[in-house]
Design an enzyme around this catalytic site. Structure first.
Site, PDB file in Angstrom:
ATOM      1  N   ASN A  59      77.623  -4.903 -16.578  1.00  0.00           N
ATOM      2  CA  ASN A  59      77.117  -6.234 -16.918  1.00  0.00           C
ATOM      3  C   ASN A  59      75.760  -6.513 -16.267  1.00  0.00           C
ATOM      4  O   ASN A  59      75.624  -6.415 -15.049  1.00  0.00           O
ATOM      5  CB  ASN A  59      78.101  -7.298 -16.427  1.00  0.00           C
ATOM      6  CG  ASN A  59      79.301  -7.424 -17.328  1.00  0.00           C
ATOM      7  OD1 ASN A  59      79.593  -6.532 -18.119  1.00  0.00           O
ATOM      8  ND2 ASN A  59      80.005  -8.531 -17.219  1.00  0.00           N
ATOM      9  N   ASP A 112      82.004 -13.429 -22.094  1.00  0.00           N
ATOM     10  CA  ASP A 112      81.908 -13.095 -20.670  1.00  0.00           C
ATOM     11  C   ASP A 112      82.619 -14.185 -19.860  1.00  0.00           C
ATOM     12  O   ASP A 112      82.386 -15.383 -20.069  1.00  0.00           O
ATOM     13  CB  ASP A 112      80.412 -13.045 -20.315  1.00  0.00           C
ATOM     14  CG  ASP A 112      80.143 -12.439 -18.952  1.00  0.00           C
ATOM     15  OD1 ASP A 112      80.987 -11.654 -18.474  1.00  0.00           O
ATOM     16  OD2 ASP A 112      79.069 -12.732 -18.376  1.00  0.00           O
ATOM     17  N   SER A 164      75.818  -6.376 -11.842  1.00  0.00           N
ATOM     18  CA  SER A 164      75.205  -5.051 -11.718  1.00  0.00           C
ATOM     19  C   SER A 164      73.711  -5.017 -11.999  1.00  0.00           C
ATOM     20  O   SER A 164      73.163  -3.964 -12.316  1.00  0.00           O
ATOM     21  CB  SER A 164      75.936  -4.064 -12.620  1.00  0.00           C
ATOM     22  OG  SER A 164      77.194  -3.808 -12.050  1.00  0.00           O
TER      23      SER A 164
END
Ligand code: G3H
Ligand code: 13P
Ligand code: ZN
Length: 349
Positions: free
Chosen positions: A266, A83, A225
């Site tokens: 995510n 990430d 999110s």
């Protein structure tokens, strides 16, 4: 199943019309929570680790925990993703370690805070794509910049300063050949995204829809999110925490995204909230306890509950058995012979 290509997972999600949650991990308990949720809901999974996670857990621990997960849950397709890689070197080291997917976040300079120019972003992302695809590894890029700096990623501000321009998204996809594209639509990392339930003035789903129209074959990614549910906030505050009132991204907006090209979602903060609330509760109610298992077990269960719910809401539940893993070597061959070319099929304006 061995660790699989994230590209395969996202291609399958596109075929099935669902989204796949990408959940951040830093330790064994978080990996266990995700894998149990995947088993419970029969879901394919993406587990992702940030640079911070790699530093916290150490690469070798993380990698071998992921191998253990793949070994213990052979029926679950599992991709291991970096990430917010901040440089070519960070992505290269993740690929050499065994990650099957990397994010090159070239929207920011290597400090993770200063917005990069479009040209800088294209150059570093393309460099990562060339290196990764030769080895069968998936690449996610980002165009536009998220707001906030809560966890060290983001340019600050409200999230509306650097919303993705659809024309630039097309040019970026064309020039880099990324497999997945993160876009900025007003969200930010962490718990403090919105000061009230977001509407179209702060959460730009219209931009997402416009990008999907122009790039119908590109797997879109929504960062920042977490939905920051009130019940998880309340548990923390009930047991001595001090969270200020806040709103996240409503699940129905994410579902609208999924109907319009979003394949990877995510989520980190919701799990952090669940874990912290569960630990606070045990320590608050039974201050005499000091065996870490007394609070890590409820913490793990609380995270599993959140992850299982998101897997169901994103639509990935029930899809673990839809396909068999394609080997990373075959994926590399697909990039080489052009069958996995990601050069966008751009729709008319
Ligand atoms: O990108 C943000 C994720 O929540 C990871 O955060 O860098 O604090 O591990 P982190
Ligand atoms: P949240 O902070 O909303 O969970 O976002 C996580 C994320 O985008 C990781 O890259
Ligand atoms: Zn992110």
């Amino acid at each position: 199943m061995p660790l699989v290509s994230m590209r395969q997972l996202l291609d399958e999600a596109a075929k099935g019309g669902y989204g796949v949650g990408a959940f951040n991990v830093n330790d064994m308990e978080q990996i266990q929570a995700i894998m149990e949720a995947a088993k419970q809901t029969n879901s394919p999974v993406i587990i992702q680790a940030s640079r911070g996670a790699r530093a916290f857990a150490q690469d070798n621990y993380l990698y071998h925990l992921m191998l253990a997960a793949a070994e213990l849950y052979p029926e679950i397709p599992l991709a291991m993703h970096l990430d917010h890689g901040n440089s070519f070197e960070t992505c290269k080291s993740a690929i050499e370690l065994g990650f099957t997917s990397v994010m090159m976040d070239g929207s920011l300079k290597a400090d993770g805070k200063t917005p990069a120019t479009f040209e800088e972003n294209v150059a570093v992302t393309k460099q990562v794509v060339d290196f990764a695809h030769e080895r069968g590894i998936t690449v996610e890029g980002e165009i536009g910049v998220l707001g906030g700096v809560e966890d060290g990623h983001g340019a600050g501000g409200s999230g509306l300063e650097h919303v993705t321009d659809p024309d630039q998204a097309v040019e970026f996809a064309e020039k880099t050949g990324v497999d997945a594209l993160a876009i900025a639509i007003g969200t930010s990392h962490g718990a403090y995204k919105f000061s009230k339930k977001p509407d179209g003035s702060v959460l730009k789903m219209d931009i997402l829809l416009a990008i999907h129209k122009r790039l119908p074959k590109t797997h879109l990614v929504m960062h920042g999110s977490s939905s920051v549910p009130k019940d998880l906030q309340d548990v923390i505050n009930r047991y001595g925490g001090k969270l200020k009132e806040t709103w996240g991204v409503p699940v129905e907006e994410i579902q609208l995204g999924i109907r319009n090209g979003v394949r990877k979602i995510n989520v980190d903060t919701d799990n952090r909230l669940a874990i912290t609330g569960a630990i606070r509760k045990v320590l608050w109610e039974t201050p005499e306890k000091f065996d870490p298992r007394d609070y890590l077990k409820p913490a793990r269960e609380a995270m599993q509950k959140v992850v299982a719910l998101r897997m169901t809401q994103f639509g990935q539940a029930g899809h673990a058995g839809d396909y068999k893993a394609v080997s990373i070597a075959e994926i590399a061959q697909g990039y080489k012979d052009g069958s996995l070319s990601t050069k966008p099929l751009v729709a008319d304006k």
